[in-house]
Design a protein around this motif. Structure first.
Motif, PDB file in Angstrom:
ATOM      1  N   ALA A  34       1.108   4.313  -2.671  1.00  0.00           N
ATOM      2  CA  ALA A  34       1.021   5.729  -2.285  1.00  0.00           C
ATOM      3  C   ALA A  34       2.175   6.523  -2.884  1.00  0.00           C
ATOM      4  CB  ALA A  34       1.005   5.856  -0.767  1.00  0.00           C
ATOM      5  N   CYS A  35       3.349   5.907  -2.991  1.00  0.00           N
ATOM      6  CA  CYS A  35       4.496   6.572  -3.626  1.00  0.00           C
ATOM      7  C   CYS A  35       4.214   6.838  -5.101  1.00  0.00           C
ATOM      8  CB  CYS A  35       5.750   5.712  -3.489  1.00  0.00           C
ATOM      9  SG  CYS A  35       6.392   5.572  -1.806  1.00  0.00           S
ATOM     10  N   ALA A  42       6.162   7.005   1.685  1.00  0.00           N
ATOM     11  CA  ALA A  42       5.416   7.895   0.793  1.00  0.00           C
ATOM     12  C   ALA A  42       5.502   9.346   1.251  1.00  0.00           C
ATOM     13  CB  ALA A  42       3.953   7.456   0.712  1.00  0.00           C
ATOM     14  N   THR A  43       5.572   9.559   2.556  1.00  0.00           N
ATOM     15  CA  THR A  43       5.721  10.915   3.070  1.00  0.00           C
ATOM     16  C   THR A  43       7.068  11.494   2.678  1.00  0.00           C
ATOM     17  OG1 THR A  43       4.293  10.377   4.955  1.00  0.00           O
ATOM     18  CG2 THR A  43       5.679  12.330   5.162  1.00  0.00           C
ATOM     19  N   ARG A  71       1.301   7.268  -6.411  1.00  0.00           N
ATOM     20  CA  ARG A  71       0.288   8.339  -6.450  1.00  0.00           C
ATOM     21  C   ARG A  71       0.937   9.712  -6.271  1.00  0.00           C
ATOM     22  NH1 ARG A  71      -5.395   7.864  -3.093  1.00  0.00           N
ATOM     23  NH2 ARG A  71      -6.499   9.583  -4.131  1.00  0.00           N
ATOM     24  N   VAL A  72       1.866   9.810  -5.328  1.00  0.00           N
ATOM     25  CA  VAL A  72       2.579  11.070  -5.100  1.00  0.00           C
ATOM     26  C   VAL A  72       3.426  11.434  -6.315  1.00  0.00           C
ATOM     27  CG1 VAL A  72       4.460  12.089  -3.767  1.00  0.00           C
ATOM     28  CG2 VAL A  72       2.594  10.924  -2.591  1.00  0.00           C
ATOM     29  N   GLY A 115       0.812  -1.203   0.000  1.00  0.00           N
ATOM     30  CA  GLY A 115       0.000   0.000   0.000  1.00  0.00           C
ATOM     31  C   GLY A 115       0.850   1.260   0.000  1.00  0.00           C
ATOM     32  N   ASN A 116       1.953   1.214   0.736  1.00  0.00           N
ATOM     33  CA  ASN A 116       2.864   2.349   0.784  1.00  0.00           C
ATOM     34  C   ASN A 116       3.528   2.560  -0.574  1.00  0.00           C
ATOM     35  OD1 ASN A 116       4.053   4.504   2.091  1.00  0.00           O
ATOM     36  ND2 ASN A 116       5.411   3.269   3.349  1.00  0.00           N
ATOM     37  N   GLY A 148      -3.518   1.364  -3.558  1.00  0.00           N
ATOM     38  CA  GLY A 148      -2.940   2.524  -2.896  1.00  0.00           C
ATOM     39  C   GLY A 148      -2.678   3.683  -3.829  1.00  0.00           C
ATOM     40  N   ALA A 149      -2.509   3.394  -5.132  1.00  0.00           N
ATOM     41  CA  ALA A 149      -2.231   4.437  -6.119  1.00  0.00           C
ATOM     42  C   ALA A 149      -3.486   4.966  -6.790  1.00  0.00           C
ATOM     43  CB  ALA A 149      -1.276   3.913  -7.184  1.00  0.00           C
TER      44      ALA A 149
END
Length: 227
Positions: free
Chosen positions: A105-106, A213-214, A108-109, A101-102, A134-135
């Motif tokens: 998210a990466c 991802a942050t 997506r960012v 999931g992380n 996640g994306a």
């Protein structure tokens, strides 16, 4: 596998080849598109086949609330072309990411920041269904692929490393490869040795790391904020 309206919306918006799509309420997808994706309004109901809620639940581990599920073909990636493109945009390299999931998210960012590509090493597939979830379908907005190791190219390699320097991002090439390690282990010694520069993200004393991802978001969006 694309799960939910947003994943299907993004995939279509960025040219995905949809093999099959179903929805428990095709007309509801049109209502969602009218409010959230007017560029696709009027085109969704005709793309999906109706399916009962129970059948939808059997298709995926967690049936999306919007009742839409689709299968899209994974696009090929020409790695040499990706690394060679002259557009002033960085490539994101995730070294052995652990959490699907992380990883999504990466992606997506990176898509939101108009990065040139996302590359991953290690055994986890960046196109795993959990990563796609996640994306939210944004794997189709930029090249995403796994590599055994980072190939040589004319792009500078910048290691994101807690022991690096708090370098001004304006001093780095916009075509850099930005390498991120896992939250627990960081980057490998081999990748750190290859790096042309090491960049530290400033953090409050006592805080040892950021979610992957942050960290990707902090670095990718810092440059526009510094302009």
């Amino acid at each position: 596998m694309l799960e939910g309206f947003h994943a299907l919306k993004h995939a279509l918006r960025f040219g995905a080849e949809i093999v099959e799509a179903v929805a428990s309420d095709p007309e509801e997808l049109e209502r969602l598109a009218a409010g959230l994706a007017p560029d696709l309004a009027g085109s969704l109901a005709g793309r999906v086949a109706p399916v009962g809620p129970k059948d939808l639940e059997r298709m995926v581990p967690h049936a999306p609330r919007t009742g839409a599920v689709a299968i899209a073909r994974r696009p090929p990636v020409d790695l040499a072309a990706v690394l060679g493109q002259e557009r002033p945009a960085p490539v994101v390299l995730l070294e052995e990411p652990r959490t699907m999931g992380n990883m999504g998210a990466c992606v997506r960012v990176a898509a939101a920041a108009a990065a040139a590509a996302v590359l991953t090493t290690g055994s986890n597939d960046p196109w795993h269904p959990e990563a796609l979830r996640g994306a939210a379908g944004l794997h189709f907005a930029l090249p995403v692929t796994a590599v055994e190791e980072l190939p040589e190219s004319d792009r500078p390699l910048v290691a994101i490393d807690p022991d690096g320097e708090e370098t001004d991002l304006r001093d780095l090439s916009p075509r850099s490869v930005l390498a991120f390690g896992s939250e627990r282990y960081g980057l490998s010694a081999g990748l750190l040795d290859r790096a042309d520069a090491r960049l530290a993200i400033p953090m409050r004393e006592g805080v040892s790391s950021l979610n992957l991802a942050t960290a990707v978001a902090a670095v990718l969006f810092a440059r526009p904020l510094l302009r």
